[in-house]
Structure formats: structure tokens, C-alpha cells
Design an enzyme around this catalytic site. Structure first.
Site, mmCIF file in Angstrom:
data_model
loop_
_atom_site.group_PDB
_atom_site.id
_atom_site.type_symbol
_atom_site.label_atom_id
_atom_site.label_comp_id
_atom_site.label_asym_id
_atom_site.label_seq_id
_atom_site.Cartn_x
_atom_site.Cartn_y
_atom_site.Cartn_z
ATOM 1 N N ASP A 169 -4.871 -0.442 -1.396
ATOM 2 C CA ASP A 169 -5.206 -0.575 0.013
ATOM 3 C C ASP A 169 -5.702 0.749 0.583
ATOM 4 O OD1 ASP A 169 -5.392 -2.074 2.242
ATOM 5 O OD2 ASP A 169 -3.248 -2.131 2.668
ATOM 6 N N LYS A 204 -15.439 -9.031 8.537
ATOM 7 C CA LYS A 204 -15.273 -8.436 7.206
ATOM 8 C C LYS A 204 -16.355 -8.894 6.237
ATOM 9 C CE LYS A 204 -12.061 -12.077 5.811
ATOM 10 N NZ LYS A 204 -10.841 -12.425 5.095
ATOM 11 N N ARG A 223 5.062 -10.743 1.894
ATOM 12 C CA ARG A 223 4.617 -11.745 2.853
ATOM 13 C C ARG A 223 5.351 -13.037 2.543
ATOM 14 N NH1 ARG A 223 -1.957 -10.629 2.948
ATOM 15 N NH2 ARG A 223 -1.746 -8.403 3.381
ATOM 16 N N CYS A 279 -1.713 -1.157 6.856
ATOM 17 C CA CYS A 279 -2.514 -0.534 7.911
ATOM 18 C C CYS A 279 -1.701 0.204 8.976
ATOM 19 C CB CYS A 279 -3.478 -1.515 8.559
ATOM 20 S SG CYS A 279 -3.254 -3.231 8.148
ATOM 21 N N HIS A 330 -10.832 -1.305 6.837
ATOM 22 C CA HIS A 330 -9.820 -1.679 5.845
ATOM 23 C C HIS A 330 -10.561 -2.018 4.567
ATOM 24 C CE1 HIS A 330 -6.763 -2.810 9.074
ATOM 25 N NE2 HIS A 330 -7.888 -2.737 9.754
ATOM 26 N N HIS A 356 -7.572 2.677 4.070
ATOM 27 C CA HIS A 356 -8.069 2.655 5.443
ATOM 28 C C HIS A 356 -8.914 3.880 5.680
ATOM 29 C CE1 HIS A 356 -4.748 -0.179 5.488
ATOM 30 N NE2 HIS A 356 -5.551 -0.854 6.272
ATOM 31 N N GLN A 371 -1.294 -3.762 -3.180
ATOM 32 C CA GLN A 371 -2.745 -3.697 -3.038
ATOM 33 C C GLN A 371 -3.220 -2.286 -3.322
ATOM 34 O OE1 GLN A 371 -3.243 -5.015 1.091
ATOM 35 N NE2 GLN A 371 -4.115 -6.895 0.282
#
Length: 654
Positions: free
Chosen positions: A391, A472, A371, A342, A518, A393, A389
Site C-alpha cells: 500500500d 480511480k 476487514r 491511508c 492511493h 500513498h 497490501q
RNA sequence: GCCGACGUAGCUCAGAUGGUAGAGCACCCGAUUUGUAAUCGGGCGGUCGCGAGUUCGAUCCUCGCCGUCGGCUCCA
């Protein structure tokens, strides 16, 4: 007097405090024998707890799923009874029924070994045979403290009742008395079909700062066949385990040199690339893919809030120049590998002026993320330290939220549909650890909920389970072992735009704050692939299979022809392999079946003469189809193009 | 991170109260040329996870480390 309404509509008046077993007995003695517990207005209580209110009265027999939890809870007491006999010094913690069985926590000097479990299970069978009734007693706080005076864990639990008017009850089965609200089966002989499964450490009250107890897990059923089915299912699940299949099918490996980070083999990489190509194709129209750096200075993480809330989970990197300028070793760890995409996306969005006309703007990135998960949490591909991911946005105007959430939901659900996976939706609200004002959270939660409701899809609530920056919608998918995995997510974020000072120019020529969403579909590629491996039991549909067709010449005479056919398939973009090893046909077919190749094409003299192949479909045995090479090629090509779920993975699981 | 179990050939697993280990499969070589789930014979292959200690001697015992697995509230 209390009024009970029976299922047939008849009513009965009984005195306050009457025992349900007397009521059930008066309905019929055979019913009393079959009764496990009763429900009054849907509330389960056992046969020995006095009735304190009237209402709809229902007798639960072993056919009622609610009765199973009662049996299992009693199983936990029987387990504790046996443990106390073998280890009188054991202090007892909690022992509830859980979704697929029960457990009990003990404080013991020596942890339980597998041999202990066998011994305990044998002792439990004795307790069952001794047929102790479960005797309920209602006691005062003072009396309870007396009863459990030698059990520190129970005394601590009793303190919770201080100042409460809740009834404190104990249940006794033979030599064992436990603090317990019930309900229980009438006596210990009801527990007929059970099995102790495992022992493991568990923190007292789930708090890692407190002492570790020893937990024994077990399961129980009313019927023998049900227990056997469960044990069989556990065996089957083991065979589908992605860690087992990953090795067997040669898809990925782990090395001690990189805990929590997978090596993908050529086959596994092929699988990964196929999946990635699929989602890229899906996102070609409406999304903008970008690549961003993996390593950032802490300035970015301070701005995003990660440095404050998420630092423990980040891999920090030492900056030489920082150290040379005299910073402490700690301060010199001033960079970090990104744990999320992000901030990079926000940085990039911030770099340009944006018109309201461009919105919604969707950036996607497949970069590697790191992570630092605690070592005990690592598990196969499902819990890793390095992952990618899909991912995304989305930057949008507030008035676009409803439309965008619907768009994203449709996108995600149709994606799962391609794999034959179904998802359940969960709406998660503000967590305790969070950033941003309550006003912002109110707005975000209301907006997201309104968007969710407008789709008309059912959903569950998960209070307090939101991301630290916003509420979410989670997409939970069930795998073959029955575990629910949180895969996709749609998270609304009003905080990031503030922190990154994001703006767009509105119709009014003034600067406005966009909202950020997200979105992830697969969760992580690693975990999604693990789920696919288990979902298909390694028998992938032809479009996903690393090797789509294996071509087997019967003898050397036709191997030249087989190679030509193989080349033809490969030229058409299909993943074909020619197995012309000098082993017998049976041997090579067995190998292809074990490797779960979707199709094998056997070529002999007959086929060479007619330009045909003999197709063997994975899992279908020797039932073969003879078709022309071109027809087979067209069929494979079409199944791949349409991403058909063929051939079926039925029969290929073992 | 914490509790426990486990770590023997590429894989699946045997094994000895402490005297440096074996099978099947895989792999390599040879023979076999195969019609739908294992052809036959031979060979290669192991610092028994890593390090230290005890011992005449350790893969086995002790300690430490690494990794994997099961779990770490579904609240009496």
C-alpha cells in the site's frame, strides 16, 4: 417500405412488419436452415420478430458469436419448460444468457438437488426432441397480466412497463409461455449440446431484502466439441485452483479458529518473502517504507470518514477504560483494527512541515489489515479477512498529477510484466455512497482522466465504481481460469487532505493543500499469491519457487558429495535441498516432480568423478543435461537474479 | 448475512435399513543402494466437525452451532 442492405451491397425492399425468416428464405432456403437470427444495423433480432426498421441486414449462423447468446437464452426457456413440467407450481423469475452459459431463477417450495438437476436435464432433452417452435406474440399490458395472472414474479416485472411504450412480447415453446423480448432460435431442437452445472440461491432482483429464488446454472454450445472443451477446461481449472495446489504443495492452510485468515507454511512463507523482497527492491529508490500501528481509537476513523461509511466492515475492539468510565458496551467498542493504511499515512504526513520541493512524497506500508467480510463471501486466499497490501500513498502538488499517474502506471505494468501477466485498465468514477463535494469530484475526475489519457493507453469506463473518497484507475489481470481480478489501483483523493488538514509550504511561502494518490500493485499479497499459484499452476519460475533445486544422490556412496554440492548452492543463496532418502531414484524424482521443484540435479559416481551434475528440468521428462556443478550454479543464480520465467511451467500443470 | 451441498486417519476417498469403521498414499521400523515419475514387508494412526435430543444403543435420525464449497441481476 423498409430498405435492407445485404452484406454484398445488394438492397431489398420489404413491407414494414415483414418477418426476417421470409427475407432470409427468399435469399436462399439453405441459408434459412443455417440461420439462427439476424442483425439489423447491428441489432440482433430473431427470425420471427417483425422488421420495424431497415438498415444493414446480416444473417447470423452458428459461426457468429452473437448467435450463441441467442441459443443460450433459448436454452434458459427450455430449462424453464422442463422445470414447469416437473414442478408445475414453480414461479418463474429471470432467465438470461450470461457470458459462459445461461441460468434461470425459480421460486419453488423445495430447492433443487443434484438428482433434480439430472432429472431436469433429461426432461430438457425431451423438450428439445419435441421440437417446439418458439412462437412470438406481441400483447398489451392487460393481456400480459392475464397470461401471467398466476405468476407473481412476472406480474411484478410487468409493472415496469407501466407508462412505457415498449412492445411487450411473449414467447411460447410448446407448453411454456414466458414474458420475453427475445431473441430466440426458431425451435427447441436447436439446443443440442448443453449441460446443467449447478443450483444455488439467488435473491429476487439481486436484493438481499427480498425472497430467495433457486437458480439453475447451465451452459450450451452449438458444437459438441465446444461443450466438451468447456467441461474439460473446468476440470483443468479445478486442478489449478490455488486452494487445491496450496494443500498439495504445502504452501498455506486455514483453521476454523481463524476464518478468513491464512496460516503460511515454511514453503509458503518463503514464497511470500520472495515476493515481498521483490517489491521492496523495486520501491527502494522512489518510495519511503514505514510501519504504523494496527490498532487505533475511533477518533482517527471519525476523522477519516471510515466510522461513518465503513464501520460494518471493521473489527471493533473493546476498550476497558472506556467501559470503566461508564460507557455502554456499544460505546466501549471504541477502537478498531485498521482496514486500510491511508489514515496512518495521513497522520504521519501531517506530523511534519513539508516543502513543495519534497513532493511527491511516497509512503509505503506492508502491514496486516483486517476487514470483516461477511462469512459467505470468504473464499480461499482471494477473499479473506486478514491480508496485507503493498500500500502506497503519494502526497503531491496538483500540477504533478499527470506525471505521477504515468510514473505509477509504468511501475505497476512493469511489475506485472515480471510475472508474464497482462492487465487491462479501467477508469472508475464517483459512486453513490461518497464523501466530498461535487466540485471536488469534478476536479478529481478531470485530473485523473487527463493523466490517464496522456499515457495513450486504452481503458474502459466503470461509471459509479470509484472509491468513496475519489475516482480511480483499476488494473484488471486475467488468471488461468479466465477470471479477471482487480489487482492494482491508482486512486485520486482530494478529500483526505481536507479531512486531515494536510499542507505543504509552497514556493510563495504560503500553505497549500497537497493531493493524495492511493496506490496498490498486488491488491493484497494473499490474493496476488493465489493468482500466481493459478497462473503458474504451482510451477513457479525458479526465482519464486520455495525450493529451487533438489539434489538427488543415486546411492549412499555419493550422498556425501551430494551434501557438499547442496551446501555450495545454499552458500550461494540458492534454495537447495538434498533428498538422500533411501527410496529409489524413481521414487524421489516422482516426488520432486509432484512438488513442482524447478530443477533436480542427479548425482552418481560418474558425476562425482567429473564434478558434474545431471540436470532434470521440471516437466521435461528424462531429457537430461550433464553440466559442471559450477555452470549449473551460475545458471540458477543468473535465472534467479534476472527473475527469468524459467523453467517453463508447460507440462507441469497436471 | 441468505439459499443449497458437504465435513469419516496428515492427504484423497470407501462404508453400513442405527449395533462404535476400511483402502491407497503419507508417516515410523526393517530389508533393498537404486541412473531419471511410485522396491518389498511390517507397524502406527480415527470421540466418523462440535454440542444437545430421540433410542437399549447414534458416525448414520432430529435440532442447534462451527467450518468449507457453489451461488446471491451479466436485468423479461
Amino acid at each position: 417500405m423498409l430498405v435492407l442492405t445485404l452484406p454484398d451491397g445488394a438492397t431489398r425492399e420489404v413491407a414494414y412488419g415483414t418477418l426476417p425468416r421470409d427475407v432470409v428464405g427468399s435469399i436462399g432456403p439453405r441459408l434459412l436452415l443455417a440461420a439462427i437470427a439476424v442483425a439489423v444495423d447491428g441489432e440482433i433480432q430473431d427470425l420471427m420478430t417483425p422488421l420495424r426498421k431497415g438498415g444493414a441486414f446480416q444473417v447470423l449462423t452458428d459461426k457468429d458469436p452473437r448467435a450463441l447468446a441467442v441459443l443460450r437464452h433459448s436454452g434458459a426457456h427450455i430449462l424453464a419448460t422442463a422445470v414447469r413440467r416437473l414442478r408445475p407450481e414453480a414461479a418463474i423469475g429471470f432467465g438470461p444468457a450470461i457470458d459462459d452459459g445461461f441460468y434461470y431463477d425459480f421460486q419453488v417450495a423445495k430447492p433443487f438437488t443434484p438428482e433434480d438437476l439430472e432429472q431436469i436435464e433429461a426432461e430438457m432433452r425431451k423438450v428439445v426432441a419435441e421440437k417446439y417452435p418458439f412462437v412470438r406474440a406481441e400483447v398489451s399490458q392487460k393481456e400480459a397480466k392475464q397470461v401471467f395472472s398466476d405468476d407473481p414474479l412476472k406480474l411484478e416485472r410487468l409493472e415496469d412497463f407501466e407508462g412505457s411504450d415498449e412492445i411487450i412480447s411473449t414467447y411460447t415453446d410448446g407448453p411454456f409461455t414466458d414474458l420475453c423480448r427475445g431473441p430466440h432460435v426458431p425451435d427447441t431442437s436447436y439446443l443440442k449440446h448443453f449441460k446443467l452445472l449447478s443450483a444455488a440461491g439467488a435473491y429476487w432482483r439481486g436484493d438481499e431484502k427480498r425472497q430467495m429464488l433457486q437458480r439453475i446454472y447451465a451452459t450450451a454450445f452449438f458444437k459438441k466439441e465446444e461443450l466438451e472443451a468447456r467441461l474439460f477446461q473446468m476440470e483443468e481449472a479445478k486442478k489449478r485452483d490455488h486452494r487445491v495446489l496450496g494443500k498439495q504443495l504445502d504452501l498455506f492452510q486455514f483453521f476454523p479458529h481463524a476464518p478468513g485468515a491464512a496460516f503460511w507454511t515454511p514453503k509458503g512463507t518463503q514464497l511470500w518473502n520472495t515476493l515481498e523482497a521483490f517489491i521492496r527492491e523495486r520501491q527502494r529508490e522512489d518510495f519511503l517504507e514505514i510501519k504504523t500501528p494496527l490498532l487505533y481509537t475511533k477518533k482517527l476513523w471519525e476523522q477519516s470518514g471510515h466510522w461513518g461509511k465503513y464501520k460494518d466492515n471493521m473489527f471493533l475492539v473493546w476498550d476497558k477504560e472506556e467501559a470503566e468510565q461508564g460507557s455502554s458496551p456499544e460505546e466501549s467498542l471504541s477502537m478498531s483494527l485498521k482496514p486500510m493504511n491511508c489514515p496512518s499515512h495521513h497522520l504521519y504526513f501531517h506530523a511534519d512541515k513539508h516543502s513543495y520541493r519534497e513532493l511527491p512524497k511516497r509512503f509505503v506500508t506492508f502491514d496486516v489489515l483486517h476487514r470483516n467480510e461477511i462469512s459467505g463471501a470468504l473464499s480461499g486466499l482471494t477473499r479473506v479477512r486478514q491480508f496485507s497490501q503493498d500500500d502506497c500513498h503519494v502526497y503531491l502538488r496538483e500540477d504533478q498529477i499527470a506525471g505521477e499517474v504515468k510514473f505509477l502506471m509504468d511501475f505497476i505494468l512493469s511489475y506485472y510484466d515480471t510475472f508474464g501477466l497482462t492487465a487491462r485498465l479501467k477508469f472508475a468514477t464517483r459512486p453513490e455512497q461518497r464523501i466530498g463535494s461535487d466540485e471536488l469530484w469534478d476536479r478529481a475526475e478531470n485530473a485523473l482522466r487527463a493523466a490517464l489519457e496522456s499515457t495513450g493507453r486504452p481503458y474502459e469506463m466503470k461509471e459509479g465504481d470509484g472509491a468513496f473518497y475519489g475516482p480511480k484507475i483499476d488494473f484488471d489481470v486475467m488468471d488461468s481460469i479466465g477470471r479477471a481480478w482487480q489487482l492494482g489501483t491508482i486512486q485520486l483523493d482530494y478529500n483526505a487532505p481536507e479531512r486531515f488538514d494536510l499542507e505543504y509550504t509552497g514556493e510563495d511561502n504560503a500553505a497549500h493543500r497537497p493531493v493524495v494518490i492511493h496506490r496498490a500493485v498486488s491488491g493484497s499479497f494473499e490474493r496476488f499469491l493465489a493468482i500466481l499459484i493459478e497462473h503458474f499452476a504451482g510451477a513457479f519460475p525458479v526465482w519464486l519457487a520455495p525450493e529451487q533445486v533438489r539434489i538427488l544422490p543415486i546411492s549412499d556412496d555419493v550422498s556425501g558429495y551430494a551434501k557438499e554440492v547442496t551446501a555450495k548452492f545454499r552458500a550461494a543463496g540458492l534454495r537447495a535441498v538434498c533428498d538422500d532418502r533411501s527410496d529409489t531414484l524413481n521414487y524421489r524424482i516422482r516426488d520432486g516432480e509432484i512438488m513442482k521443484v524447478p530443477y533436480m540435479a542427479v548425482l552418481g559416481k560418474r558425476e562425482m568423478e567429473t564434478g558434474q551434475v545431471a540436470i532434470r528440468v521440471r516437466g521435461a521428462g528424462k531429457k537430461q543435461e550433464i553440466v559442471s556443478v559450477d555452470a549449473f550454479l551460475a545458471r540458477l543464480f543468473e535465472e534467479t537474479r534476472t527473475r527469468a520465467l524459467t523453467p517453463s511451467s508447460e507440462g507441469a500443470a497436471s
